[in-house]
Design an enzyme around this catalytic site. Sequence first.
Site, short mmCIF file in Angstrom:
data_model
loop_
_atom_site.label_atom_id
_atom_site.label_comp_id
_atom_site.label_asym_id
_atom_site.label_seq_id
_atom_site.Cartn_x
_atom_site.Cartn_y
_atom_site.Cartn_z
N CYS B 95 0.81 -1.22 0.00
CA CYS B 95 0.00 0.00 0.00
C CYS B 95 0.84 1.27 0.00
CB CYS B 95 -0.99 -0.05 1.15
SG CYS B 95 -2.42 1.00 0.90
N ARG B 132 -13.12 5.68 -3.07
CA ARG B 132 -11.90 4.93 -2.81
C ARG B 132 -12.09 3.52 -3.39
NH1 ARG B 132 -8.31 6.71 1.08
NH2 ARG B 132 -7.74 4.59 1.75
N HIS B 197 -3.92 -5.94 1.22
CA HIS B 197 -3.87 -6.17 2.67
C HIS B 197 -4.48 -7.55 2.87
CE1 HIS B 197 -2.62 -2.15 3.76
NE2 HIS B 197 -3.55 -1.64 2.99
#
Lengths: 419, 241
Positions: B95, B132, B197
């Site tokens: 990330c 997002r 993730h």
Amino acid sequence: MIRMYYFLRLIYLCLKRLNRSGGTWPGHIALKLDRHFIGKYLSKDPVPIILVSGTNGKTTTTALITHFLSQSGHKVLTNNSGANLMNGLASAIIAQGKKPFDYVVFEVDENVLPIITGQIKPNIVVLLNLFRDQLDRYGEIETTRLKWLGILDSQTTLIANAQDPSLVSIAQAHQGKTIYFSCDFESSDTRHVALDGIHCFKCGERLTFKKIYISHIGDWQCPKCKESVPKADFVGGHLKVDLSGKYNQFNAIAALATLVTQGFKKKDILAQLENFSAVFGRGETINYKNKKYELHLAKNPAGFTESISILANSPSPIALLCLNDNIADGRDVSWIWDIGFEDSKIIPATLVISGQRAYDLALRLQYAGISVSRLKILPSFKEAIHYCGLHAKVTKVPVIATYTAMLQVRKVLTGRLIL
Amino acid sequence: MTKKKFIIGWLYSDLMDTYGDRGNIIALKNRLIWRGFETQVEEITVGDKWNDQIDFLFMGGAQDKAQQLLMADLTKKTGHLKEYMDSGGVGLFVCAAYQLLGKYYQPSAGEPIAGLGIFDLYTIHPGLDKDRLIGNVIIETDFLSPKTLVGFENHGGRTILSTKCTPLGTVSRGFGNNDRDKTEGIISNNFFGTYLHGPILPRNPHFADHLIKLALNKRDCGVELSPIDDEIAWKAHEQAL
């Protein structure tokens, strides 16, 4: 507003008669019709208002305060099923109806606190802690801390945890009175798990700790600007209350501080604390098919880590751990890797793992050093509880679960989702 | 041949540890310990010196405030990182770390922020009014067996790889680097960048072992990894498919 109020009351009563809990629908509608419904209603009568907020412990602390007030003969308006958003508060008001009340005690979600303090002037606001919660919902604790800065009226008394540095920053910005509480325990956690808020709010330097109790709650100080734990007016840690875990000692001393501030005698409060029995999902015990289950809700790393300390002392041969990933639980379950399993003793030999993300939780435990032979993975709650029933002894089976998993476990054990 | 200690370097563990990224360290460390390796996790933060003995480097995600605090220090380490990558060192960057190793990051407002330029990519945040990229992700790689990698993404930035780059995989569910070209992550020598993730390694044991093999091959010659009981990991992986 009066006509709307009666209309909503009618809906609430119809839902109740149909044997549904009614939930937060009446409140939701009320707020759609009038955004200031709560403020308008509560400013009608000059009754003391107590609000309880923070990441963990709101429901238990609210229940402790409410328990004392009702046991000592007062009528309390409260939201007692953990419905702590605006629609939950509004629904509690509608459910109260015309019944008179002497106190308002509400648990309030962290993000809702600024909204509600914009509408009413509470007598007391209790801030318990700020932990890292579900990142996909609430983001950093710094976001919440900034939302809380300066929202309290100078007439409001703030009751805050002196051992949480974020809360001390809120208290210092508060123009009115602040009362601090803290706890003293012999043992201290020497390892940091999921630390947030560990930088000084004044100068940004990393804080040091003489003792750490839960995540970043402890005896903190800033090596640079010398900020440190303010002296507490109420110190707990050894209160006699039938709730396990350090965090419940914090909840109990927060409740004591609140009630003494309201003018009640410490002696009387302590007596009521002793006969308090745990509420919905917070250590409550449910009997099912001749076995006892003790339910613990865990929603974030700090809370789950504390619940595990119960497993370190439990004589039960079996325990049930449940993980769901519905919106209310947090869709992303990576937070389970911030739970301190590695440093905990887990006494129950068999761990039944259940819920939508049972395999993820079992995997976490395998990596924490728990032998795979101890893990019984049963994603279905019915099957999991059935298995527990076959292997449980007379001791209570500890159950740790995320929010919607808790609801579903309760449904199997009691036949009802909520109350 | 006696097994030398395996050193895992964890960059900015105190500032960049969101979304359970520590689970990657936990997974890697245990997979080595279970096979009899002595492992050490070295946490490298602002002001710390570089360690030449690192076998595996990890850097995770972060919230904005933390990123600002470490940018200056990270930029100073660019030379070490480049040398380490060029010599075949193994690294996993998740990330924010993935973005920072690129050429630049264009935030929703203000000037672009220079990255380290180690990955040939750039990232643009399209503005706070755009959604997002959040949700469960499945990608397909061409170097793993089975091909799939599963994870969870949550990022505002859209990353564009240069045409010369090799992505980590192609997206079959979710977004990946951006909302258009169906690529996810990057592979550059033995450096792996990704938005995944989860954390990424526990539910993808084949990827974790691939990284371990690369690291061991770099210092020893041809190491056979004894199998691990990954039944639970694979059940979790399959459930995500």
